[in-house]
Each structure stands twice: as structure tokens, then as C-alpha cells.
Write a protein that holds these residues in place. Structure first.
Motif, PDB file in Angstrom:
ATOM      1  N   PRO A  51       0.811  -1.234   0.000  1.00  0.00           N
ATOM      2  CA  PRO A  51       0.000   0.000   0.000  1.00  0.00           C
ATOM      3  C   PRO A  51       0.840   1.278   0.000  1.00  0.00           C
ATOM      4  N   GLN A  52       2.083   1.180   0.477  1.00  0.00           N
ATOM      5  CA  GLN A  52       2.950   2.369   0.492  1.00  0.00           C
ATOM      6  C   GLN A  52       3.348   2.819  -0.902  1.00  0.00           C
ATOM      7  N   ILE A  53       3.259   1.914  -1.891  1.00  0.00           N
ATOM      8  CA  ILE A  53       3.482   2.356  -3.281  1.00  0.00           C
ATOM      9  C   ILE A  53       2.152   2.367  -4.044  1.00  0.00           C
ATOM     10  N   GLY A  99      10.550   4.225  12.753  1.00  0.00           N
ATOM     11  CA  GLY A  99      10.387   5.202  11.701  1.00  0.00           C
ATOM     12  C   GLY A  99       9.637   4.532  10.573  1.00  0.00           C
ATOM     13  N   CYS A 100       9.302   5.296   9.539  1.00  0.00           N
ATOM     14  CA  CYS A 100       8.533   4.734   8.425  1.00  0.00           C
ATOM     15  C   CYS A 100       8.821   5.556   7.180  1.00  0.00           C
ATOM     16  N   LEU A 101       8.969   4.871   6.049  1.00  0.00           N
ATOM     17  CA  LEU A 101       9.232   5.582   4.793  1.00  0.00           C
ATOM     18  C   LEU A 101       8.068   6.496   4.411  1.00  0.00           C
ATOM     19  N   SER A 102       6.882   6.240   4.970  1.00  0.00           N
ATOM     20  CA  SER A 102       5.725   7.101   4.696  1.00  0.00           C
ATOM     21  C   SER A 102       5.629   8.275   5.666  1.00  0.00           C
ATOM     22  N   GLN A 141       5.279  -6.533  12.827  1.00  0.00           N
ATOM     23  CA  GLN A 141       4.052  -5.873  13.280  1.00  0.00           C
ATOM     24  C   GLN A 141       3.864  -4.529  12.576  1.00  0.00           C
ATOM     25  N   HIS A 142       4.969  -3.799  12.402  1.00  0.00           N
ATOM     26  CA  HIS A 142       4.907  -2.509  11.709  1.00  0.00           C
ATOM     27  C   HIS A 142       4.408  -2.699  10.270  1.00  0.00           C
ATOM     28  N   GLU A 143       4.996  -3.669   9.558  1.00  0.00           N
ATOM     29  CA  GLU A 143       4.629  -3.861   8.147  1.00  0.00           C
ATOM     30  C   GLU A 143       3.203  -4.394   8.014  1.00  0.00           C
ATOM     31  N   CYS A 144       2.822  -5.322   8.889  1.00  0.00           N
ATOM     32  CA  CYS A 144       1.462  -5.879   8.807  1.00  0.00           C
ATOM     33  C   CYS A 144       0.413  -4.828   9.158  1.00  0.00           C
ATOM     34  N   ASP A 145       0.764  -3.888  10.031  1.00  0.00           N
ATOM     35  CA  ASP A 145      -0.137  -2.768  10.320  1.00  0.00           C
ATOM     36  C   ASP A 145      -0.467  -1.987   9.050  1.00  0.00           C
ATOM     37  N   HIS A 146       0.524  -1.823   8.155  1.00  0.00           N
ATOM     38  CA  HIS A 146       0.266  -1.096   6.900  1.00  0.00           C
ATOM     39  C   HIS A 146      -0.877  -1.744   6.114  1.00  0.00           C
ATOM     40  N   LEU A 147      -0.993  -3.088   6.224  1.00  0.00           N
ATOM     41  CA  LEU A 147      -2.034  -3.795   5.463  1.00  0.00           C
ATOM     42  C   LEU A 147      -3.415  -3.579   6.062  1.00  0.00           C
ATOM     43  N   ASP A 176      14.531   4.179   8.338  1.00  0.00           N
ATOM     44  CA  ASP A 176      13.078   4.170   8.296  1.00  0.00           C
ATOM     45  C   ASP A 176      12.587   2.764   7.961  1.00  0.00           C
ATOM     46  N   GLU A 177      11.373   2.442   8.445  1.00  0.00           N
ATOM     47  CA  GLU A 177      10.856   1.092   8.260  1.00  0.00           C
ATOM     48  C   GLU A 177       9.684   1.117   7.324  1.00  0.00           C
TER      49      GLU A 177
HETATM   50 NI    NI Z   1       6.166   1.879   7.520  1.00  0.00          NI
END
Ligand code: NI
Length: 177
Positions: A51-53, A99-102, A141-147, A176-177
């Protein structure tokens, strides 16, 4: 194929729930994974969710190799994780900086489960199942939260623990994550 633009917080696509992949080992899926890989590498990220892209599918990638610039970072194997399901192994949580790339240039103190089991599939449809701890569990957990349309600032308990990297960690390079 090239690095894609990463959506930034405020873009409503980051708050949508991603849909599962139904067909594995397709040219489209391989292209998506390649695009994500190039994007994460170009930005030196630790993880990226589709989703980030701007692709609303349940695909995440992550991985952290030993890097002299981040001597304290634990190694996490490079992983493509599709249709993930995660379950905490107990109720224990710990707070650490993310952190987060978004959300570029920012860091926040986020509570996460410490012990986790996750399962899902790689891009070929092969099952992945792991029990992990600490930083590896945090990244998943961080990446799955994006979903689920969740960005890490939404999980910060005390907003005084959210700020600019250069103020919180002066002189340090942070990933960044
Ligand atoms: Ni992120």
C-alpha cells in the motif's frame, strides 16, 4: 523497473485495508515484489508494504543486514511475506523507536508485542512460518499494520514521544521502516 514513489502520511490510500493475493507465481506478483525491493533499497528502508506504493494488496517485504552504520540493529532475514497472519505468543509488550518511509524524518516510541508467531506465503506460494522476538517481531508488526491501514503514529501512547529524528537523535543516522 524502477523505484516507485512512496506515499506519505495524509494520503488516504495508506488508511485502506489491503486485499489478499489469490494467485501466486504470476508475472504481475513478481513485478510488484521487484518494484517493492528496488524502492526499499533505494530508500535504505528496513521494510515496505505494497500500500505504500499505492498497491492495495497484502504484500510486505522486510530485511535488515548487518550495517556498520547501525551497529545496534539486529539482523532480520530478507523476507517477502504475503497474506500474513500474526499472533502474539504472550501479552508481553515493549516500547522502542520506529520510523517509516511514509513518515520521513520522524521517529516515535511504539509499543509492540515482544514474542510473535507469523505465517504467510512467499511470492511462489511457499508457506512461511516463524516464531520471532524483539526487533524482528517489531518490524513484522509494523509492516502488517500497513495492510490494515495503520501507521505507527496511530499506536504511540504518549505523543511527546513523537518527533523529528534530527532532534530526538542528533548526529545519528536512523533507518526508516
Ligand atoms: Ni512503515
Amino acid at each position: 523497473m524502477a523505484a516507485k514513489t512512496v506515499l506519505k502520511m495524509g494520503d488516504p490510500r495508506l488508511f485502506e485495508v489491503a486485499i489478499p493475493i489469490t494467485e501466486f507465481d504470476t508475472p504481475q506478483l513478481h513485478e510488484l515484489v521487484r518494484d517493492m525491493h528496488h524502492t526499499m533499497e533505494a530508500l535504505n528502508g528496513a521494510g515496505l508494504a505494497a500500500p505504500q506504493i499505492g498497491v492495495g494488496l497484502q504484500v510486505v517485504i522486510f530485511g535488515v543486514t548487518r550495517n556498520p552504520r547501525y551497529p545496534d540493529a539486529e539482523e532480520v532475514p530478507y523476507t517477502v511475506l504475503i497474506n500474513p497472519e500474526i499472533a502474539s505468543l504472550d501479552r508481553e509488550m515493549e516500547e522502542d523507536w520506529e520510523g517509516c518511509l511514509s513518515v520521513p524524518g520522524m521517529r516515535g516510541l511504539v509499543p509492540r508485542y515482544k514474542h510473535l508467531r507469523y505465517q504467510g506465503y512467499d511470492q511462489y506460494g511457499k508457506t512461511i512460518e516463524r516464531s520471532v522476538n524483539g526487533f524482528h517481531a517489531r518490524v513484522v508488526q509494523h509492516e502488517c499494520d500497513h495492510l490494515q491501514g495503520i501507521l505507527y503514529p496511530m499506536r504511540i501512547r504518549d505523543m511527546r514521544n513523537f518527533g523529528y529524528s534530527e532532534v530526538l537523535f542528533p548526529g545519528q543516522l536512523v533507518q526508516d521502516e
